[in-house]
Design a protein around this motif. Structure first.
Motif, short mmCIF file in Angstrom:
data_model
loop_
_atom_site.label_atom_id
_atom_site.label_comp_id
_atom_site.label_asym_id
_atom_site.label_seq_id
_atom_site.Cartn_x
_atom_site.Cartn_y
_atom_site.Cartn_z
N ALA A 33 -10.30 -2.15 -2.02
CA ALA A 33 -10.72 -1.50 -0.77
C ALA A 33 -9.54 -1.35 0.19
N VAL A 34 -8.69 -2.36 0.28
CA VAL A 34 -7.51 -2.27 1.13
C VAL A 34 -6.57 -1.20 0.60
N ARG A 35 -6.38 -1.17 -0.70
CA ARG A 35 -5.53 -0.13 -1.30
C ARG A 35 -6.04 1.26 -0.97
N ASP A 36 -7.34 1.45 -1.08
CA ASP A 36 -7.92 2.75 -0.77
C ASP A 36 -7.70 3.13 0.69
N GLN A 37 -7.81 2.15 1.59
CA GLN A 37 -7.58 2.43 3.01
C GLN A 37 -6.12 2.76 3.28
N VAL A 38 -5.21 2.08 2.62
CA VAL A 38 -3.78 2.36 2.80
C VAL A 38 -3.46 3.76 2.30
N SER A 92 -5.54 6.26 2.10
CA SER A 92 -6.17 7.18 3.05
C SER A 92 -5.33 7.33 4.32
N ALA A 93 -4.82 6.22 4.83
CA ALA A 93 -3.97 6.28 6.03
C ALA A 93 -2.69 7.05 5.75
N TYR A 94 -2.09 6.84 4.59
CA TYR A 94 -0.87 7.56 4.22
C TYR A 94 -1.14 9.06 4.15
N GLN A 95 -2.25 9.44 3.54
CA GLN A 95 -2.58 10.85 3.43
C GLN A 95 -2.82 11.46 4.81
N GLU A 96 -3.45 10.69 5.70
CA GLU A 96 -3.68 11.18 7.06
C GLU A 96 -2.36 11.39 7.79
N VAL A 97 -1.42 10.46 7.64
CA VAL A 97 -0.12 10.62 8.28
C VAL A 97 0.61 11.83 7.72
N MET A 98 0.51 12.06 6.43
CA MET A 98 1.18 13.20 5.81
C MET A 98 0.60 14.54 6.28
#
Length: 103
Positions: free
Chosen positions: A86-91, A93-99
């Motif tokens: 779950a943490v990996r998925d959130q990380v 997702s956050a990376y994709q949002e920043v990109m």
């Protein structure tokens, strides 16, 4: 009937272990750490939980462990792994949002 009660108790212990708050000493050790160290600590805990579950299964195979302990160990390892995923998925997702952010 006795096996059903043992399994029920094992699931109850696993649920309690999954909901149990972490030790304050453990959380304090991680709170000021860089992200890489936090990730390393989480992966180490996951590996330890998996090893504990494997040892419990091996002991049960030899007849040296109780079925309740085996089920509890496996459930704890599964909960730990699900948390890491779950943490990996959130990380990710956050990376994709920043990109996607405009420069």
């Amino acid at each position: 009937m006795e096996i059903g009660a043992a399994a029920t108790n094992a699931y109850l212990k696993a649920a309690q272990a999954a909901v149990k708050p972490q030790d304050t000493q453990d959380a304090g050790a991680i709170s000021g750490a860089p992200f890489g160290q936090m990730l390393d600590a989480a992966l180490s805990k996951t590996t330890e939980a998996a090893a504990t579950a494997e040892n419990a299964v091996a002991s049960a195979t030899m007849g040296n462990a109780d079925l309740v302990d085996v089920v509890t160990s496996i459930a704890a390892a599964e909960a730990t792994l699900e948390t890491v995923v779950a943490v990996r998925d959130q990380v990710i997702s956050a990376y994709q949002e920043v990109m996607r952010m405009p420069i």
